[in-house]
Write a protein that holds these residues in place. Structure first.
Motif, PDB file in Angstrom:
ATOM      1  N   GLU A  96       1.482  13.250   8.358  1.00 16.19           N
ATOM      2  CA  GLU A  96       1.337  11.918   8.962  1.00 16.19           C
ATOM      3  C   GLU A  96       0.230  11.113   8.283  1.00 16.19           C
ATOM      4  O   GLU A  96       0.375   9.907   8.073  1.00 16.19           O
ATOM      5  CB  GLU A  96       1.071  12.057  10.461  1.00 16.19           C
ATOM      6  N   THR A  97      -0.868  11.768   7.921  1.00 20.34           N
ATOM      7  CA  THR A  97      -1.963  11.086   7.225  1.00 20.34           C
ATOM      8  C   THR A  97      -1.496  10.585   5.868  1.00 20.34           C
ATOM      9  O   THR A  97      -1.760   9.431   5.494  1.00 20.34           O
ATOM     10  CB  THR A  97      -3.173  12.033   7.067  1.00 20.34           C
ATOM     11  N   LEU A  98      -0.780  11.429   5.151  1.00 20.22           N
ATOM     12  CA  LEU A  98      -0.269  11.044   3.837  1.00 20.22           C
ATOM     13  C   LEU A  98       0.711   9.880   3.952  1.00 20.22           C
ATOM     14  O   LEU A  98       0.615   8.899   3.207  1.00 20.22           O
ATOM     15  CB  LEU A  98       0.417  12.238   3.167  1.00 20.22           C
ATOM     16  N   LEU A  99       1.626   9.964   4.901  1.00 17.48           N
ATOM     17  CA  LEU A  99       2.610   8.893   5.077  1.00 17.48           C
ATOM     18  C   LEU A  99       1.937   7.575   5.446  1.00 17.48           C
ATOM     19  O   LEU A  99       2.332   6.511   4.950  1.00 17.48           O
ATOM     20  CB  LEU A  99       3.651   9.288   6.125  1.00 17.48           C
ATOM     21  N   SER A 100       0.927   7.634   6.288  1.00 22.75           N
ATOM     22  CA  SER A 100       0.187   6.427   6.659  1.00 22.75           C
ATOM     23  C   SER A 100      -0.515   5.822   5.446  1.00 22.75           C
ATOM     24  O   SER A 100      -0.473   4.608   5.228  1.00 22.75           O
ATOM     25  CB  SER A 100      -0.826   6.762   7.755  1.00 22.75           C
ATOM     26  N   ASP A 101      -1.139   6.669   4.649  1.00 27.43           N
ATOM     27  CA  ASP A 101      -1.823   6.201   3.436  1.00 27.43           C
ATOM     28  C   ASP A 101      -0.821   5.539   2.488  1.00 27.43           C
ATOM     29  O   ASP A 101      -1.084   4.454   1.960  1.00 27.43           O
ATOM     30  CB  ASP A 101      -2.512   7.381   2.747  1.00 27.43           C
ATOM     31  N   PHE A 102       0.316   6.177   2.284  1.00 27.09           N
ATOM     32  CA  PHE A 102       1.323   5.621   1.381  1.00 27.09           C
ATOM     33  C   PHE A 102       1.926   4.338   1.945  1.00 27.09           C
ATOM     34  O   PHE A 102       2.254   3.427   1.192  1.00 27.09           O
ATOM     35  CB  PHE A 102       2.403   6.648   1.063  1.00 27.09           C
ATOM     36  N   SER A 103       2.077   4.252   3.255  1.00 22.53           N
ATOM     37  CA  SER A 103       2.575   3.028   3.870  1.00 22.53           C
ATOM     38  C   SER A 103       1.638   1.863   3.570  1.00 22.53           C
ATOM     39  O   SER A 103       2.077   0.761   3.224  1.00 22.53           O
ATOM     40  CB  SER A 103       2.714   3.232   5.383  1.00 22.53           C
ATOM     41  N   GLU A 104       0.341   2.109   3.685  1.00 28.66           N
ATOM     42  CA  GLU A 104      -0.654   1.081   3.391  1.00 28.66           C
ATOM     43  C   GLU A 104      -0.646   0.668   1.921  1.00 28.66           C
ATOM     44  O   GLU A 104      -0.990  -0.461   1.586  1.00 28.66           O
ATOM     45  CB  GLU A 104      -2.050   1.574   3.776  1.00 28.66           C
ATOM     46  N   LYS A 105      -0.242   1.592   1.039  1.00 28.33           N
ATOM     47  CA  LYS A 105      -0.210   1.317  -0.400  1.00 28.33           C
ATOM     48  C   LYS A 105       1.123   0.731  -0.866  1.00 28.33           C
ATOM     49  O   LYS A 105       1.292   0.455  -2.044  1.00 28.33           O
ATOM     50  CB  LYS A 105      -0.505   2.599  -1.183  1.00 28.33           C
ATOM     51  N   GLY A 106       2.067   0.579   0.055  1.00 32.06           N
ATOM     52  CA  GLY A 106       3.358  -0.006  -0.306  1.00 32.06           C
ATOM     53  C   GLY A 106       4.339   0.963  -0.929  1.00 32.06           C
ATOM     54  O   GLY A 106       5.332   0.553  -1.534  1.00 32.06           O
ATOM     55  N   MET A 149      14.190  16.958  -0.420  1.00 32.56           N
ATOM     56  CA  MET A 149      14.197  16.171   0.813  1.00 32.56           C
ATOM     57  C   MET A 149      13.528  14.834   0.516  1.00 32.56           C
ATOM     58  O   MET A 149      12.694  14.729  -0.387  1.00 32.56           O
ATOM     59  CB  MET A 149      13.474  16.913   1.936  1.00 32.56           C
ATOM     60  N   THR A 150      13.900  13.828   1.280  1.00 28.35           N
ATOM     61  CA  THR A 150      13.360  12.492   1.050  1.00 28.35           C
ATOM     62  C   THR A 150      13.127  11.782   2.384  1.00 28.35           C
ATOM     63  O   THR A 150      13.736  12.147   3.399  1.00 28.35           O
ATOM     64  CB  THR A 150      14.298  11.654   0.147  1.00 28.35           C
ATOM     65  N   LYS A 151      12.272  10.786   2.334  1.00 27.31           N
ATOM     66  CA  LYS A 151      12.002   9.971   3.518  1.00 27.31           C
ATOM     67  C   LYS A 151      11.654   8.564   3.059  1.00 27.31           C
ATOM     68  O   LYS A 151      10.892   8.378   2.120  1.00 27.31           O
ATOM     69  CB  LYS A 151      10.828  10.563   4.308  1.00 27.31           C
ATOM     70  N   LYS A 152      12.223   7.597   3.743  1.00 21.08           N
ATOM     71  CA  LYS A 152      11.873   6.195   3.501  1.00 21.08           C
ATOM     72  C   LYS A 152      10.583   5.911   4.255  1.00 21.08           C
ATOM     73  O   LYS A 152      10.405   6.358   5.393  1.00 21.08           O
ATOM     74  CB  LYS A 152      12.997   5.288   4.000  1.00 21.08           C
ATOM     75  N   ILE A 153       9.670   5.205   3.615  1.00 22.98           N
ATOM     76  CA  ILE A 153       8.389   4.847   4.242  1.00 22.98           C
ATOM     77  C   ILE A 153       8.395   3.355   4.509  1.00 22.98           C
ATOM     78  O   ILE A 153       8.668   2.556   3.612  1.00 22.98           O
ATOM     79  CB  ILE A 153       7.208   5.231   3.331  1.00 22.98           C
TER      80      ILE A 153
END
Length: 159
Positions: A96-106, A149-153
């Motif tokens: 969750e921390t990684l996904l949040s960081d990547f979300s902020e980075k676009g 596996m993949t996930k859209k952010i």
């Protein structure tokens, strides 16, 4: 509830200086042929776009996640949680921390490979929104297959 049960992991971004710590955690979680050395971690940190988050419990390293991003895509390189801290939501918090960081980075999409034999990890990734995208035959050194596996952010940038 004891004070230990009320304690939550503290997650911080770390770099090359933590290569030995990450190698020790990796060693605790993987069989010898899949372990990464501190030099391997240091070499990865020298690569553009690589980052890692370390979770600590009671000031002791409990687990980490390492990923690499290029343009608007990323991949999880490895995720490791020390045996004593498994099944305590450390891995989920790291993801969750990684996904949040990547979300902020676009970053718009993230990928990973996980052994088809690693059912707990595959279940964790599915529970955090990853879906199967394919199989890499004989991907690992032992000849086992990897599930991609993949996930859209969703970007938090408002784009």
């Amino acid at each position: 509830m004891t004070p230990e049960e009320k304690t939550f992991p503290v997650v911080t971004e770390v770099g090359t200086a933590f290569s030995e710590v990450l190698a020790r955690l990796h060693e605790s979680a993987f069989v010898p042929e899949f372990r990464w050395s501190s030099k391997a971690f240091a070499d990865l940190f020298a690569t553009p776009g690589v980052l890692a988050f370390l979770a600590s419990m009671n000031n002791e390293p409990a687990g980490f996640i390492m990923a690499r991003s290029v343009a608007d895509e990323a991949e999880i390189l490895t995720l490791s949680v020390a045996p004593d801290w498994r099944r305590k939501n450390v891995a989920r918090l790291l993801i969750e921390t990684l996904l949040s960081d990547f979300s902020e980075k676009g970053i718009s999409r993230i990928f990973l490979e996980v052994s088809v034999d690693n059912k707990p990890a595959r279940c964790l990734y599915a529970a955090t929104g990853f879906s199967a995208a394919g199989i890499r035959k004989r991907y690992y050194a032992d000849g086992s297959d990897a599930e991609v596996m993949t996930k859209k952010i969703i970007s938090s940038r408002g784009n």
